[in-house]
Design an enzyme around this catalytic site. Structure first.
Site, PDB file in Angstrom:
ATOM      1  N   VAL A  20     -20.564  25.979  16.624  1.00 47.50           N
ATOM      2  CA  VAL A  20     -19.152  26.243  16.897  1.00 47.50           C
ATOM      3  C   VAL A  20     -18.242  25.311  16.084  1.00 47.50           C
ATOM      4  CG1 VAL A  20     -17.386  26.076  18.698  1.00 47.50           C
ATOM      5  CG2 VAL A  20     -19.498  27.282  19.142  1.00 47.50           C
ATOM      6  N   GLU A 164     -23.494  34.030  17.392  1.00 50.53           N
ATOM      7  CA  GLU A 164     -24.299  33.572  16.266  1.00 50.53           C
ATOM      8  C   GLU A 164     -24.743  34.800  15.471  1.00 50.53           C
ATOM      9  OE1 GLU A 164     -27.318  30.718  17.386  1.00 50.53           O
ATOM     10  OE2 GLU A 164     -25.906  29.774  18.746  1.00 50.53           O
ATOM     11  N   LYS A 213     -14.024  32.023  30.075  1.00 48.76           N
ATOM     12  CA  LYS A 213     -15.219  31.869  29.223  1.00 48.76           C
ATOM     13  C   LYS A 213     -16.504  32.107  30.021  1.00 48.76           C
ATOM     14  CE  LYS A 213     -17.982  31.040  25.973  1.00 48.76           C
ATOM     15  NZ  LYS A 213     -18.194  31.947  24.857  1.00 48.76           N
ATOM     16  N   PHE A 258     -23.285  46.161  24.397  1.00 50.27           N
ATOM     17  CA  PHE A 258     -24.098  45.361  25.333  1.00 50.27           C
ATOM     18  C   PHE A 258     -24.826  46.204  26.359  1.00 50.27           C
ATOM     19  CE2 PHE A 258     -23.897  40.860  24.387  1.00 50.27           C
ATOM     20  CZ  PHE A 258     -23.114  40.941  23.247  1.00 50.27           C
ATOM     21  N   ALA A 261     -31.052  48.149  25.956  1.00 49.92           N
ATOM     22  CA  ALA A 261     -32.156  47.674  26.800  1.00 49.92           C
ATOM     23  C   ALA A 261     -33.208  47.019  25.921  1.00 49.92           C
ATOM     24  CB  ALA A 261     -32.753  48.847  27.552  1.00 49.92           C
ATOM     25  N   CYS A 269     -26.624  30.201  24.907  1.00 52.95           N
ATOM     26  CA  CYS A 269     -25.440  30.291  25.771  1.00 52.95           C
ATOM     27  C   CYS A 269     -25.605  31.127  27.026  1.00 52.95           C
ATOM     28  CB  CYS A 269     -24.254  30.754  24.940  1.00 52.95           C
ATOM     29  SG  CYS A 269     -23.780  29.437  23.802  1.00 52.95           S
TER      30      CYS A 269
HETATM   31  P1  NAD Z   1     -24.734  22.518  18.728  1.00 51.95           P
HETATM   32  O1  NAD Z   1     -25.801  21.815  19.471  1.00 51.95           O
HETATM   33  O2  NAD Z   1     -25.087  23.408  17.590  1.00 51.95           O
HETATM   34  O3  NAD Z   1     -23.676  21.451  18.180  1.00 51.95           O
HETATM   35  C1  NAD Z   1     -23.172  20.383  18.906  1.00 51.95           C
HETATM   36  C2  NAD Z   1     -23.001  19.205  17.948  1.00 51.95           C
HETATM   37  O4  NAD Z   1     -22.270  18.158  18.588  1.00 51.95           O
HETATM   38  C3  NAD Z   1     -24.314  18.588  17.502  1.00 51.95           C
HETATM   39  O5  NAD Z   1     -24.402  18.628  16.088  1.00 51.95           O
HETATM   40  C4  NAD Z   1     -24.250  17.133  18.024  1.00 51.95           C
HETATM   41  O6  NAD Z   1     -24.890  16.211  17.174  1.00 51.95           O
HETATM   42  C5  NAD Z   1     -22.754  16.921  18.079  1.00 51.95           C
HETATM   43  N1  NAD Z   1     -22.285  15.820  18.954  1.00 51.95           N
HETATM   44  C6  NAD Z   1     -22.652  15.520  20.220  1.00 51.95           C
HETATM   45  N2  NAD Z   1     -21.939  14.458  20.679  1.00 51.95           N
HETATM   46  C7  NAD Z   1     -21.107  14.080  19.681  1.00 51.95           C
HETATM   47  C8  NAD Z   1     -20.110  13.058  19.533  1.00 51.95           C
HETATM   48  N3  NAD Z   1     -19.829  12.193  20.504  1.00 51.95           N
HETATM   49  N4  NAD Z   1     -19.472  12.960  18.353  1.00 51.95           N
HETATM   50  C9  NAD Z   1     -19.728  13.815  17.344  1.00 51.95           C
HETATM   51  N5  NAD Z   1     -20.648  14.801  17.420  1.00 51.95           N
HETATM   52  C10 NAD Z   1     -21.319  14.941  18.570  1.00 51.95           C
HETATM   53  O7  NAD Z   1     -23.921  23.331  19.826  1.00 51.95           O
HETATM   54  P2  NAD Z   1     -23.088  24.693  19.626  1.00 51.95           P
HETATM   55  O8  NAD Z   1     -24.005  25.852  19.664  1.00 51.95           O
HETATM   56  O9  NAD Z   1     -22.155  24.525  18.492  1.00 51.95           O
HETATM   57  O10 NAD Z   1     -22.269  24.713  21.002  1.00 51.95           O
HETATM   58  C11 NAD Z   1     -21.217  23.813  21.236  1.00 51.95           C
HETATM   59  C12 NAD Z   1     -20.447  24.273  22.448  1.00 51.95           C
HETATM   60  O11 NAD Z   1     -19.822  25.538  22.182  1.00 51.95           O
HETATM   61  C13 NAD Z   1     -21.282  24.507  23.704  1.00 51.95           C
HETATM   62  O12 NAD Z   1     -20.519  24.186  24.829  1.00 51.95           O
HETATM   63  C14 NAD Z   1     -21.553  26.008  23.670  1.00 51.95           C
HETATM   64  O13 NAD Z   1     -21.805  26.536  24.958  1.00 51.95           O
HETATM   65  C15 NAD Z   1     -20.247  26.523  23.130  1.00 51.95           C
HETATM   66  N6  NAD Z   1     -20.337  27.811  22.421  1.00 51.95           N
HETATM   67  C16 NAD Z   1     -21.369  28.056  21.593  1.00 51.95           C
HETATM   68  C17 NAD Z   1     -21.433  29.266  20.891  1.00 51.95           C
HETATM   69  C18 NAD Z   1     -22.585  29.592  19.988  1.00 51.95           C
HETATM   70  O14 NAD Z   1     -22.684  30.743  19.563  1.00 51.95           O
HETATM   71  N7  NAD Z   1     -23.465  28.676  19.660  1.00 51.95           N
HETATM   72  C19 NAD Z   1     -20.390  30.193  21.027  1.00 51.95           C
HETATM   73  C20 NAD Z   1     -19.318  29.889  21.876  1.00 51.95           C
HETATM   74  C21 NAD Z   1     -19.296  28.688  22.567  1.00 51.95           C
HETATM   75  C1  UGA Z   2     -22.828  35.249  23.162  1.00 49.08           C
HETATM   76  C2  UGA Z   2     -21.517  36.034  23.341  1.00 49.08           C
HETATM   77  O1  UGA Z   2     -21.695  37.364  22.837  1.00 49.08           O
HETATM   78  C3  UGA Z   2     -20.375  35.351  22.604  1.00 49.08           C
HETATM   79  O2  UGA Z   2     -19.162  36.041  22.853  1.00 49.08           O
HETATM   80  C4  UGA Z   2     -20.255  33.917  23.104  1.00 49.08           C
HETATM   81  O3  UGA Z   2     -19.253  33.218  22.408  1.00 49.08           O
HETATM   82  C5  UGA Z   2     -21.576  33.199  22.925  1.00 49.08           C
HETATM   83  O4  UGA Z   2     -22.628  33.928  23.626  1.00 49.08           O
HETATM   84  C6  UGA Z   2     -21.562  31.822  23.491  1.00 49.08           C
HETATM   85  O5  UGA Z   2     -20.839  31.539  24.412  1.00 49.08           O
HETATM   86  O6  UGA Z   2     -22.321  31.052  22.940  1.00 49.08           O
HETATM   87  P1  UGA Z   2     -24.662  34.998  21.248  1.00 49.08           P
HETATM   88  O7  UGA Z   2     -25.483  34.372  22.319  1.00 49.08           O
HETATM   89  O8  UGA Z   2     -24.521  34.291  19.960  1.00 49.08           O
HETATM   90  O9  UGA Z   2     -23.153  35.270  21.789  1.00 49.08           O
HETATM   91  O10 UGA Z   2     -25.258  36.440  20.901  1.00 49.08           O
HETATM   92  P2  UGA Z   2     -25.165  37.886  21.577  1.00 49.08           P
HETATM   93  O11 UGA Z   2     -24.982  38.874  20.506  1.00 49.08           O
HETATM   94  O12 UGA Z   2     -24.219  37.920  22.700  1.00 49.08           O
HETATM   95  O13 UGA Z   2     -26.650  38.064  22.155  1.00 49.08           O
HETATM   96  C7  UGA Z   2     -27.121  37.277  23.229  1.00 49.08           C
HETATM   97  C8  UGA Z   2     -28.480  37.789  23.673  1.00 49.08           C
HETATM   98  O14 UGA Z   2     -28.345  39.050  24.345  1.00 49.08           O
HETATM   99  C9  UGA Z   2     -29.464  38.032  22.528  1.00 49.08           C
HETATM  100  O15 UGA Z   2     -30.749  37.600  22.908  1.00 49.08           O
HETATM  101  C10 UGA Z   2     -29.436  39.537  22.345  1.00 49.08           C
HETATM  102  O16 UGA Z   2     -30.626  40.042  21.807  1.00 49.08           O
HETATM  103  C11 UGA Z   2     -29.241  39.994  23.784  1.00 49.08           C
HETATM  104  N1  UGA Z   2     -28.637  41.348  23.889  1.00 49.08           N
HETATM  105  C12 UGA Z   2     -27.366  41.567  23.446  1.00 49.08           C
HETATM  106  C13 UGA Z   2     -29.354  42.382  24.508  1.00 49.08           C
HETATM  107  O17 UGA Z   2     -30.506  42.188  24.940  1.00 49.08           O
HETATM  108  N2  UGA Z   2     -28.764  43.607  24.627  1.00 49.08           N
HETATM  109  C14 UGA Z   2     -27.500  43.864  24.189  1.00 49.08           C
HETATM  110  O18 UGA Z   2     -27.034  45.000  24.347  1.00 49.08           O
HETATM  111  C15 UGA Z   2     -26.787  42.807  23.580  1.00 49.08           C
END
Ligand code: NAD
Ligand code: UGA
Length: 438
Positions: A20, A164, A213, A258, A261, A269
């Site tokens: 993110v 992702e 969220k 979404f 199946a 997440c």
């Molecule tokens: P991530 O693990 O990929 O990244 C988090 C980063 O923060 C790591 O690189 C870590 O080293 C760094 N970090 C931790 N403490 C720190 C500090 N004090 N100073 C600087 N860096 C620090 O995690 P992510 O997947 O990017 O998720 C981050 C947040 O966003 C989570 O709360 C997640 O739920 C949310 N989120 C993730 C997604 C997604 O698709 N991955 C989408 C929406 C929201």
């Molecule tokens: C999900 C949400 O879609 C994002 O909006 C949100 O920001 C993110 O979580 C988050 O908070 O991190 P992500 O986990 O990256 O995104 O991917 P998705 O495309 O949502 O898929 C999640 C999982 O559900 C995957 O394992 C996918 O294969 C599964 N899936 C998705 C199903 O089994 N069926 C579907 O119809 C859709």
């Protein structure tokens, strides 16, 4: 990319350069802002400084490189450099699950403490990490408590909805932007930053933004478990879940998204956020039993899938299974809570031998299963295998030469965990095809 450039650029700090944070930083720089991203992970930052993106995310490396060259994007491990650079500071650190399922806010709290100790003037602190309701209030308290000077902190809750595998596209083309805050001027500034996106901006309280969220992810996961529940009925009565899902989804009030199946949801997440939301419900004495069922259906779905493989092969002992796809979804190398992990573990427990292939996620999976056989391509994986098990719907798997595949496999059996492959054509070629709910 559809966001247009703003004519007013800001200095932004991003704490946490993961999925993110890195996407947020790179995209905000792409829009013309000056961004400094900080992370505690030295290896990650060293790579990023050279323009190398440590994760696989389509389009990300290109914009990171472009904005490094333009000097609009910088990376550092020194938080002091970032904090006093940014008029707006985004917190994008991880919020993983604790053992009991609740969100571990220690990284976020630590980041808030560091900001408080270093800030020399007023700051807008934007929480982008996914957090339980009332966290913004807690962060504000931490900021005030650890601040040495007489500076003000304005906390904004701005959850991120990117996925992702399409993170850059999603960030640049959001359906909506949610901004939860109290201070009007801080809300206005953050709205200004997002103005180029030209999409609905919902201004609300931090508490509502935080719930939006958790509730969004929980609702999407509920759709998936719902359709998986129905898929299991379809299988028993010779109905087809693809037709059923379409028939349901064409109702505009429901929507087709979404409703695929399969083997259930994974990723960093959905599983953690639903558990965390259940804990939020418990804390405030609300009954979230619906979400507990969503998780149960999801766990059961993997077990039913492995049972299917076992049944079609008349047992798994010494059978060679070609696993195609390891990432939790296509177009990512992320394997956090990937269904492949549980499925491979169950297959190994039942005595199967695993050959595996994924275009991007094998290096990550090696850390979890160092002893299974990793192959260079799908054909090498399928050669002499008793069954093909499709776990992740990477596009290249649809393009396989299935006539060739049939010749090289020991048994012509395909178990498709995503209902992704051309069912009818495969049966015509002579495969035994097993999907989920079809
Ligand atoms: P991530 O693990 O990929 O990244 C988090 C980063 O923060 C790591 O690189 C870590 O080293 C760094 N970090 C931790 N403490 C720190 C500090 N004090 N100073 C600087 N860096 C620090 O995690 P992510 O997947 O990017 O998720 C981050 C947040 O966003 C989570 O709360 C997640 O739920 C949310 N989120 C993730 C997604 C997604 O698709 N991955 C989408 C929406 C929201
Ligand atoms: C999900 C949400 O879609 C994002 O909006 C949100 O920001 C993110 O979580 C988050 O908070 O991190 P992500 O986990 O990256 O995104 O991917 P998705 O495309 O949502 O898929 C999640 C999982 O559900 C995957 O394992 C996918 O294969 C599964 N899936 C998705 C199903 O089994 N069926 C579907 O119809 C859709």
């Amino acid at each position: 990319m559809s966001a247009s450039k703003s004519d007013y650029f800001m200095n932004i700090a991003v704490i946490g350069a993961g999925y993110v944070g890195l996407v947020t930083g790179a995209c905000l720089a792409e829009l013309g802002n000056n961004v400094v991203c900080v992370d505690i992970d030295k290896r990650k930052i060293n790579k990023l400084k050279q323009g190398k993106v440590p994760i696989y995310e389509p389009g990300l490396e290109e914009i990171v490189r472009k904005n490094l060259t333009r000097k609009r994007l910088a990376f550092t491990t020194k938080i002091e450099k970032a904090v006093n650079f940014g008029e707006i500071i985004f917190i994008c650190v991880g919020t993983p699950a604790r053992k009991d399922g609740s969100a571990d806010l220690s990284y976020l709290e630590k980041a808030a403490e560091q900001i408080a100790k270093l800030a020399k003037d007023n700051k807008i602190v934007v929480i982008k990490s996914t957090v339980p309701v009332l966290t913004a209030r807690k962060v504000h308290k931490i900021l005030k408590q650890h601040s040495k000077s007489n500076v003000e902190f304005y906390v904004i809750s701005n959850p991120e909805f990117l996925r992702e595998g399409s993170a850059v596209k999603d960030f640049m083309n959001p359906d909506r932007i949610v901004i939860g805050g109290i201070n009007k001027e801080a809300i206005r500034k953050v709205c200004e930053l997002y103005r180029p996106f030209n999409v609905p901006i919902l201004e609300t309280t931090p508490e509502s933004a935080e719930i939006i969220k958790h509730a969004s992810n929980s609702f999407l996961a509920t759709k998936i478990s719902f359709i998986n529940m129905v898929a299991n009925l379809c299988e028993k009565v010779n109905a087809n879940i693809k037709d059923v899902a379409l028939g349901i989804g064409l109702d505009k009030r429901i929507g087709t998204a979404f409703l695929n199946a399969g083997i259930g949801f994974g990723g960093s997440c959905f599983p953690k956020d639903i558990e965390a939301f259940i804990k939020v419900g418990e804390k405030h004495r609300c009954n979230f039993a619906l979400l507990k069922e969503v998780i149960k259906i999801n766990v059961r779905q993997r077990k039913l899938f492995v049972k299917k493989i076992e049944d079609v092969l008349y047992g798994l002992e010494n059978k060679t299974i070609a696993v195609l796809g390891l990432a939790f979804k296509p177009n990512t190398d992320d394997i956090r809570k990937a269904p492949a992990i549980e499925i491979i573990r169950l297959l190994l427990d039942k005595g199967a031998k695993i050959k595996a292939y994924d275009p991007k996620a094998m290096d990550n999976m090696r850390k979890i299963f160092p002893h299974i056989q990793y192959c260079n391509n799908p054909y090498e994986t399928l050669a002499n295998s008793d069954a093909m098990v499709l776990i992740t719907e990477w596009e290249e798997f649809k393009k396989l030469n299935f006539e060739k595949v049939k010749k090289i496999m020991k048994q012509a059996i395909i178990i498709d965990g995503r209902n992704y492959l051309p069912h009818n054509r495969l049966e015509r070629i002579g495969f035994t095809y097993v999907g989920v709910g079809i």
